[in-house]
Design an enzyme around this catalytic site. Structure first.
Site, PDB file in Angstrom:
ATOM      1  N   GLU A  92       6.552  -0.456  -2.094  1.00 27.93           N
ATOM      2  CA  GLU A  92       7.671   0.478  -2.273  1.00 27.93           C
ATOM      3  C   GLU A  92       7.199   1.801  -2.833  1.00 27.93           C
ATOM      4  OE1 GLU A  92      10.310  -1.304  -0.902  1.00 27.93           O
ATOM      5  OE2 GLU A  92      10.529   0.817  -0.444  1.00 27.93           O
ATOM      6  N   THR A 139       5.422  -0.025   7.023  1.00 26.92           N
ATOM      7  CA  THR A 139       3.968   0.094   6.844  1.00 26.92           C
ATOM      8  C   THR A 139       3.210  -0.406   8.068  1.00 26.92           C
ATOM      9  OG1 THR A 139       4.269  -0.252   4.474  1.00 26.92           O
ATOM     10  CG2 THR A 139       2.052  -0.579   5.321  1.00 26.92           C
TER      11      THR A 139
HETATM   12  C1  LIG Z   1      12.758 -11.545  -6.856  1.00 29.63           C
HETATM   13  C2  LIG Z   1      13.439 -10.485  -6.029  1.00 29.63           C
HETATM   14  C3  LIG Z   1      13.230  -9.108  -6.611  1.00 29.63           C
HETATM   15  C4  LIG Z   1      13.522  -7.968  -5.675  1.00 29.63           C
HETATM   16  C5  LIG Z   1      12.802  -6.730  -6.120  1.00 29.63           C
HETATM   17  C6  LIG Z   1      12.515  -5.821  -4.981  1.00 29.63           C
HETATM   18  C7  LIG Z   1      11.640  -6.462  -3.951  1.00 29.63           C
HETATM   19  C8  LIG Z   1      11.508  -5.633  -2.742  1.00 29.63           C
HETATM   20  C9  LIG Z   1      10.395  -6.106  -1.879  1.00 29.63           C
HETATM   21  C10 LIG Z   1       9.776  -4.942  -1.260  1.00 29.63           C
HETATM   22  C11 LIG Z   1       8.626  -5.300  -0.404  1.00 29.63           C
HETATM   23  C12 LIG Z   1       7.951  -4.030  -0.060  1.00 29.63           C
HETATM   24  C13 LIG Z   1       8.486  -3.168   0.856  1.00 29.63           C
HETATM   25  C14 LIG Z   1       7.778  -1.926   1.141  1.00 29.63           C
HETATM   26  O1  LIG Z   1       6.770  -1.618   0.566  1.00 29.63           O
HETATM   27  S1  LIG Z   1       8.550  -0.924   2.309  1.00 29.63           S
HETATM   28  C15 LIG Z   1       7.445   0.424   2.498  1.00 29.63           C
HETATM   29  C16 LIG Z   1       7.471   1.345   1.284  1.00 29.63           C
HETATM   30  N1  LIG Z   1       6.668   2.493   1.540  1.00 29.63           N
HETATM   31  C17 LIG Z   1       6.728   3.596   0.780  1.00 29.63           C
HETATM   32  O2  LIG Z   1       7.398   3.673  -0.218  1.00 29.63           O
HETATM   33  C18 LIG Z   1       5.886   4.731   1.277  1.00 29.63           C
HETATM   34  C19 LIG Z   1       5.636   5.738   0.192  1.00 29.63           C
HETATM   35  N2  LIG Z   1       5.517   7.065   0.775  1.00 29.63           N
HETATM   36  C20 LIG Z   1       6.559   7.999   0.663  1.00 29.63           C
HETATM   37  O3  LIG Z   1       7.553   7.754   0.037  1.00 29.63           O
HETATM   38  C21 LIG Z   1       6.376   9.351   1.283  1.00 29.63           C
HETATM   39  O4  LIG Z   1       5.686   9.288   2.451  1.00 29.63           O
HETATM   40  C22 LIG Z   1       5.778  10.366   0.290  1.00 29.63           C
HETATM   41  C23 LIG Z   1       6.956  11.072  -0.258  1.00 29.63           C
HETATM   42  C24 LIG Z   1       5.025   9.690  -0.796  1.00 29.63           C
HETATM   43  C25 LIG Z   1       4.782  11.270   0.916  1.00 29.63           C
HETATM   44  O5  LIG Z   1       5.475  12.140   1.729  1.00 29.63           O
HETATM   45  P1  LIG Z   1       4.694  13.454   2.258  1.00 29.63           P
HETATM   46  O6  LIG Z   1       3.546  13.790   1.422  1.00 29.63           O
HETATM   47  O7  LIG Z   1       4.467  13.207   3.677  1.00 29.63           O
HETATM   48  O8  LIG Z   1       5.734  14.527   1.979  1.00 29.63           O
HETATM   49  P2  LIG Z   1       7.048  14.720   2.740  1.00 29.63           P
HETATM   50  O9  LIG Z   1       7.060  16.098   3.211  1.00 29.63           O
HETATM   51  O10 LIG Z   1       7.241  13.638   3.716  1.00 29.63           O
HETATM   52  O11 LIG Z   1       8.096  14.479   1.583  1.00 29.63           O
HETATM   53  C26 LIG Z   1       8.069  15.300   0.456  1.00 29.63           C
HETATM   54  C27 LIG Z   1       9.455  15.905   0.316  1.00 29.63           C
HETATM   55  O12 LIG Z   1      10.438  14.910   0.647  1.00 29.63           O
HETATM   56  C28 LIG Z   1      11.109  14.464  -0.530  1.00 29.63           C
HETATM   57  N3  LIG Z   1      11.163  13.025  -0.476  1.00 29.63           N
HETATM   58  C29 LIG Z   1      10.134  12.187  -0.233  1.00 29.63           C
HETATM   59  N4  LIG Z   1      10.542  10.914  -0.278  1.00 29.63           N
HETATM   60  C30 LIG Z   1      11.874  10.971  -0.544  1.00 29.63           C
HETATM   61  C31 LIG Z   1      12.874   9.970  -0.725  1.00 29.63           C
HETATM   62  N5  LIG Z   1      12.568   8.655  -0.635  1.00 29.63           N
HETATM   63  N6  LIG Z   1      14.136  10.348  -0.978  1.00 29.63           N
HETATM   64  C32 LIG Z   1      14.411  11.665  -1.079  1.00 29.63           C
HETATM   65  N7  LIG Z   1      13.523  12.696  -0.940  1.00 29.63           N
HETATM   66  C33 LIG Z   1      12.273  12.306  -0.671  1.00 29.63           C
HETATM   67  C34 LIG Z   1      10.236  14.937  -1.652  1.00 29.63           C
HETATM   68  O13 LIG Z   1      11.001  15.120  -2.827  1.00 29.63           O
HETATM   69  C35 LIG Z   1       9.722  16.236  -1.119  1.00 29.63           C
HETATM   70  O14 LIG Z   1      10.774  17.163  -1.170  1.00 29.63           O
HETATM   71  P3  LIG Z   1      10.357  18.699  -1.371  1.00 29.63           P
HETATM   72  O15 LIG Z   1       9.550  19.083  -0.163  1.00 29.63           O
HETATM   73  O16 LIG Z   1      11.683  19.373  -1.501  1.00 29.63           O
HETATM   74  O17 LIG Z   1       9.538  18.739  -2.631  1.00 29.63           O
HETATM   75  C1  LIG Z   2       3.076  -7.653  -1.633  1.00 28.24           C
HETATM   76  C2  LIG Z   2       3.384  -6.515  -0.701  1.00 28.24           C
HETATM   77  C3  LIG Z   2       4.531  -6.552   0.076  1.00 28.24           C
HETATM   78  C4  LIG Z   2       4.810  -5.531   0.972  1.00 28.24           C
HETATM   79  N1  LIG Z   2       5.932  -5.608   1.760  1.00 28.24           N
HETATM   80  C5  LIG Z   2       6.176  -4.621   2.653  1.00 28.24           C
HETATM   81  C6  LIG Z   2       7.322  -4.696   3.496  1.00 28.24           C
HETATM   82  O1  LIG Z   2       8.089  -5.659   3.433  1.00 28.24           O
HETATM   83  N2  LIG Z   2       7.540  -3.708   4.403  1.00 28.24           N
HETATM   84  C7  LIG Z   2       6.686  -2.627   4.511  1.00 28.24           C
HETATM   85  O2  LIG Z   2       6.930  -1.755   5.346  1.00 28.24           O
HETATM   86  N3  LIG Z   2       5.595  -2.516   3.686  1.00 28.24           N
HETATM   87  C8  LIG Z   2       5.330  -3.489   2.778  1.00 28.24           C
HETATM   88  N4  LIG Z   2       4.241  -3.395   1.958  1.00 28.24           N
HETATM   89  C9  LIG Z   2       3.293  -2.290   2.154  1.00 28.24           C
HETATM   90  C10 LIG Z   2       3.395  -1.273   1.044  1.00 28.24           C
HETATM   91  O3  LIG Z   2       4.534  -0.497   1.204  1.00 28.24           O
HETATM   92  C11 LIG Z   2       2.125  -0.401   1.093  1.00 28.24           C
HETATM   93  O4  LIG Z   2       1.035  -1.215   0.751  1.00 28.24           O
HETATM   94  C12 LIG Z   2       2.243   0.763   0.111  1.00 28.24           C
HETATM   95  O5  LIG Z   2       3.177   1.704   0.590  1.00 28.24           O
HETATM   96  C13 LIG Z   2       0.903   1.455  -0.102  1.00 28.24           C
HETATM   97  O6  LIG Z   2       0.387   1.920   1.121  1.00 28.24           O
HETATM   98  P1  LIG Z   2      -1.075   1.446   1.577  1.00 28.24           P
HETATM   99  O7  LIG Z   2      -1.196   0.005   1.400  1.00 28.24           O
HETATM  100  O8  LIG Z   2      -1.323   2.039   2.916  1.00 28.24           O
HETATM  101  O9  LIG Z   2      -2.058   2.134   0.526  1.00 28.24           O
HETATM  102  P2  LIG Z   2      -2.655   3.644   0.638  1.00 28.24           P
HETATM  103  O10 LIG Z   2      -1.562   4.617   0.792  1.00 28.24           O
HETATM  104  O11 LIG Z   2      -3.747   3.623   1.633  1.00 28.24           O
HETATM  105  O12 LIG Z   2      -3.229   3.766  -0.839  1.00 28.24           O
HETATM  106  C14 LIG Z   2      -4.576   3.398  -1.131  1.00 28.24           C
HETATM  107  C15 LIG Z   2      -5.069   4.320  -2.237  1.00 28.24           C
HETATM  108  O13 LIG Z   2      -5.020   5.672  -1.758  1.00 28.24           O
HETATM  109  C16 LIG Z   2      -4.343   6.489  -2.690  1.00 28.24           C
HETATM  110  N5  LIG Z   2      -3.577   7.530  -2.000  1.00 28.24           N
HETATM  111  C17 LIG Z   2      -2.912   7.433  -0.839  1.00 28.24           C
HETATM  112  N6  LIG Z   2      -2.272   8.577  -0.549  1.00 28.24           N
HETATM  113  C18 LIG Z   2      -2.537   9.430  -1.566  1.00 28.24           C
HETATM  114  C19 LIG Z   2      -2.161  10.775  -1.873  1.00 28.24           C
HETATM  115  N7  LIG Z   2      -1.372  11.472  -1.037  1.00 28.24           N
HETATM  116  N8  LIG Z   2      -2.605  11.316  -3.017  1.00 28.24           N
HETATM  117  C20 LIG Z   2      -3.384  10.599  -3.852  1.00 28.24           C
HETATM  118  N9  LIG Z   2      -3.792   9.330  -3.630  1.00 28.24           N
HETATM  119  C21 LIG Z   2      -3.372   8.757  -2.498  1.00 28.24           C
HETATM  120  C22 LIG Z   2      -3.375   5.541  -3.404  1.00 28.24           C
HETATM  121  O14 LIG Z   2      -3.050   6.065  -4.701  1.00 28.24           O
HETATM  122  C23 LIG Z   2      -4.193   4.270  -3.492  1.00 28.24           C
HETATM  123  O15 LIG Z   2      -5.016   4.324  -4.652  1.00 28.24           O
HETATM  124  C24 LIG Z   2       3.932  -4.422   1.065  1.00 28.24           C
HETATM  125  C25 LIG Z   2       2.783  -4.369   0.275  1.00 28.24           C
HETATM  126  C26 LIG Z   2       2.508  -5.410  -0.610  1.00 28.24           C
HETATM  127  C27 LIG Z   2       1.268  -5.335  -1.460  1.00 28.24           C
END
Ligand SMILES: CCCCCCCCCCC/C=C/C(=O)SCCNC(=O)CCNC(=O)[C@H](O)C(C)(C)COP(=O)(O)OP(=O)(O)OC[C@H]1O[C@@H](n2cnc3c(N)ncnc32)[C@H](O)[C@@H]1OP(=O)(O)O
Ligand SMILES: Cc1cc2nc3c(=O)[nH]c(=O)nc-3n(C[C@H](O)[C@H](O)[C@H](O)COP(=O)(O)OP(=O)(O)OC[C@H]3O[C@@H](n4cnc5c(N)ncnc54)[C@H](O)[C@@H]3O)c2cc1C
Length: 627
Positions: free
Chosen positions: A395, A113
């Site tokens: 996530e 992110t």
């Molecule tokens: C006490 C301990 C407890 C532990 C518990 C867990 C704790 C963990 C801590 C975690 C901290 C946080 C970490 C994070 O947040 S890391 C960052 C996470 N970020 C995201 O998840 C981003 C979300 N966005 C996406 O996944 C994609 O960008 C999204 C798919 C939403 C949008 O993609 P876009 O609109 O650009 O479309 P694309 O063309 O890129 O993709 C669509 C096609 O690709 C397929 N697809 C998408 N994602 C996946 C995947 N992950 N695996 C497989 N396939 C995927 C999707 O099905 C589409 O396919 P088709 O085109 O065939 O429909």
């Molecule tokens: C506690 C915490 C820990 C985290 N840890 C990590 C980490 O370790 N590593 C890491 O890489 N990231 C981490 N993240 C980031 C996290 O992965 C992002 O916050 C998350 O993926 C959401 O993206 P964003 O914050 O940019 O929100 P945005 O994507 O900007 O979302 C904001 C709003 O826009 C809407 N929106 C966005 N896109 C669309 C769409 N295509 N269609 C409809 N609505 C849409 C959403 O639904 C939401 O309501 C963490 C976040 C938190 C809160």
């Protein structure tokens, strides 16, 4: 998991409540505890472990790391850094980096992110430009919005991280790929040249996870630092694409499955606290001349809490079922078979949102069920809520993931209408969606949830098609229909949660003692009946329920609450949380909530003296009109 061993670690448990520490002290205390904890008990997943062992380990890691009222700054090391090396590294890279990471010689995080992008991975701006002359990648953050922002442990803890960056070769973009980047000197821990690091500030929760920011100023890394299992860059700069660009997103699927397990655990903690407190708290006098009853005997209190017990069971059963699918698909991916990845992705995109939505709401309900004392930080309900609600966002933000699932459901439905076979968890979409008469049995209700999903999916597809016929672009039609696309995904997810909970319990029921089987199946019954009443509108619309049937469901629900009441305390005791892990004045096993509340109150620094210095400095002159 050897909790006794963990909890016997001297100094692991806090003398000073974390609530009274500064932001900086909280972090420093958490590092101290994390080092103690990981020195004593920490093992990471081993590739040749059985599925069952891996599942138990994942759940164990969740439970053990629950010792912290907040989460550990090492959390990302285990939950994303190591899984990414496992999933994205070549055999050679895994060999080298897994050894260092498992031995905690290095501490890592996962930096995807950015300040400007979280959901839209394809919009990430961090650059990794290949220089064939030096066989290096040049990492650069071209604008402020390209700074990595949020990764846990990034600010002051990790010295390595997986950076998800846009790969450029000879000016051409080749998409987002994972890079292993050392960010701090292993001896001095100073940020390396060309690397800017810092902490993003105080948050609603997660305040010891050390979420940070990271900016690059033309920082160079060698070619072998790109994790090249799924795509490669040869020495001369030739790019070799992988079989599926989305394999790079594999860690996110893993964590989404992990989150479902984690929600089971978080909700179990919260309902243990609230239910034990409800068993000792007496309040009001509905019957004159009788003692005040336990608040647990109020049916409204049972309504608030018993569903949380059942939901924790449901999430746990669904998580174990999903882990099996995850590991099976992972093995298939390893042999280049990709066709089950979309279904796993769609399932994770349903169950992660629904488990976090329900758990967050029910943990808050547990807090509210404890009245004023639930509002105390010493109850550990607010912090539990803070940790759980973060999972709504991280996530994969829930709305975005539900829309992802909708993408798969729409494809499956359109294919089905054209005669293409449906498979796996979507096979039911081919079923009969007309319900002639309401069937109030558990299986009948679950079938009705499947009918609701079929009808919602088919109707939103019709809306999409009508919009496109009217001339809207597919993208505009999709956006216009998106509220009902998420509703269709939720309906599918609800049907999966219910049917998997029921079927997994049925599998286990055969080996349970009759009394235990009876209680656990009562929870299944309660869960299904609760959701039928919650979604009564859908049942009226699609499942031919009548007002008489609803009346019957309501009466059944009330009877189930009464039937579960005698076992309620035993059911939360069965989660087997030790007091030190619950870390709650209200949830201790001995029920001495009032004494613990007072003990914790006396730890407030303000109680160190009877008169605070502000009296003489401000109050007295003020009250004497002298200020
Ligand atoms: C006490 C301990 C407890 C532990 C518990 C867990 C704790 C963990 C801590 C975690 C901290 C946080 C970490 C994070 O947040 S890391 C960052 C996470 N970020 C995201 O998840 C981003 C979300 N966005 C996406 O996944 C994609 O960008 C999204 C798919 C939403 C949008 O993609 P876009 O609109 O650009 O479309 P694309 O063309 O890129 O993709 C669509 C096609 O690709 C397929 N697809 C998408 N994602 C996946 C995947 N992950 N695996 C497989 N396939 C995927 C999707 O099905 C589409 O396919 P088709 O085109 O065939 O429909
Ligand atoms: C506690 C915490 C820990 C985290 N840890 C990590 C980490 O370790 N590593 C890491 O890489 N990231 C981490 N993240 C980031 C996290 O992965 C992002 O916050 C998350 O993926 C959401 O993206 P964003 O914050 O940019 O929100 P945005 O994507 O900007 O979302 C904001 C709003 O826009 C809407 N929106 C966005 N896109 C669309 C769409 N295509 N269609 C409809 N609505 C849409 C959403 O639904 C939401 O309501 C963490 C976040 C938190 C809160």
């Amino acid at each position: 998991m050897d909790e006794q061993k963990v909890l016997s670690i001297k100094g692991l448990l806090d003398d000073t409540p974390e609530e009274y520490l500064s932001h900086k002290e909280k972090y420093e205390n958490s590092i101290r505890k994390s080092v103690l904890f990981y020195k004593t008990l920490h093992s990471t997943e081993d590739e040749n472990m059985s599925v069952d062992e891996k599942t138990k380990l994942n759940f164990r890691n969740i439970v053990t790391s629950a010792i912290f009222k907040d989460n550990s700054p090492f959390m990302l090391h285990n939950s994303m850094f190591i899984p990414t090396i496992m999933g994205q590294g070549t055999d050679e890279q895994r060999e080298y980096w897994m050894k260092r990471a498992k031995n905690m010689e290095i501490i890592g995080t996962y930096a995807q992110t950015e300040l400007g992008h979280g959901t839209f991975i394809r919009g990430l701006e961090t650059q990794a430009t290949y220089d064939p002359d030096t066989e290096e990648f040049v990492l650069h953050s071209p604008v402020l919005s390209s700074y990595k922002w949020w990764p846990g442990g990034l600010a002051h803890t990790a010295n390595y991280c997986i950076v998800m960056a846009r790969l450029y070769i000879k000016g051409k973009s080749h998409g987002i790929h994972p890079f292993m980047v050392q960010i701090r000197d292993e001896e001095t821990h100073m940020p390396l040249p060309g690397i800017k690091l810092g902490e993003i500030g105080a948050k609603l929760g997660f305040n010891t996870v050390n979420n940070g920011f990271l900016g690059f100023e033309n920082h160079r890394i060698s070619r072998d630092r790109m994790l090249m299992k799924n795509a490669q860059v040869l020495k001369d700069g030739t790019f070799v694409a992988g079989s599926n660009s989305k394999l790079t997103y594999g860690t996110m699927v893993y964590v989404r499955v992990l989150i479902v397990s984690n929600m089971a655990n978080m909700l179990a903690k919260a309902v243990t606290i609230a239910l034990r407190y409800s068993a000792i708290r007496r309040q009001s006098q509905p019957k004159p001349d009788e003692p005040e009853p336990q608040i647990l005997d109020y049916v409204t209190q049972q309504h608030k809490l018993f569903i949380a017990i059942a939901s924790s069971h449901a999430f746990y059963m669904n998580a174990m079922w999903l882990w099996e699918i995850y590991y099976s698909v992972s093995l298939q991916l390893a042999s280049g078979k990709l066709d089950n990845l979309p279904e796993l992705h769609a399932l994770a995109c349903c169950l992660k949102p629904l488990s976090t939505i329900d758990a967050t709401a029910m943990i808050e309900k547990c807090r509210l069920a404890c009245g004023g004392h639930g509002y105390m930080l010493s109850a550990n309900l607010a912090q539990t809520y803070g940790l759980a609600t973060a999972a709504y966002t991280y996530e994969g933000e829930n709305t975005v993931l539900l829309l992802q699932a909708a993408r798969s459901l729409v494809k499956a439905w359109v294919g089905h209408v054209k005669g293409r076979p449906l498979k796996g968890t979507m096979a039911y979409l081919a079923g009969d969606s007309t319900v002639k008469a309401w069937d109030g049995s558990i299986d009948g209700i679950i079938q009705s949830f499947k009918v609701v999903a079929i009808r919602k999916i088919s109707s939103v597809v019709k809306i999409l098609q009508d919009y496109e016929k009217s001339g809207l672009s597919p993208e505009d039609a999709w956006n216009k229909a998106s509220v009902f696309l998420t509703a269709a995904s939720e309906a599918h997810g609800r049907a999966v949660l219910l049917s998997v909970y029921k079927s997994e319990m049925d599998k286990r029921a055969a080996v349970l003692s009759p009394p235990l089987r009876k209680v656990l199946l009562q929870l299944v019954d309660l869960y299904v009946t609760y959701w039928a009443l919650e979604k009564v509108g859908d049942m009226l619309l699609y499942a031919s329920i009548t007002d008489k049937d609803v009346d019957e469901l309501q009466r059944r629900y009330i009877e189930l609450l009464a039937a579960i009441r005698p076992n309620a305390v035993g059911l939360v005791d069965a989660f087997d949380f030790r007091d030190e892990i619950l870390n709650s004045t209200l949830g201790a096993y001995d029920g001495r909530a009032y004494e613990r509340l007072m003990e914790e109150a006396m730890k407030s620094p303000l109680n160190a003296e009877p008169v605070n210095q502000t009296f003489h400095k401000y109050l007295k002159p003020f009250m004497r009109g002298k200020l």
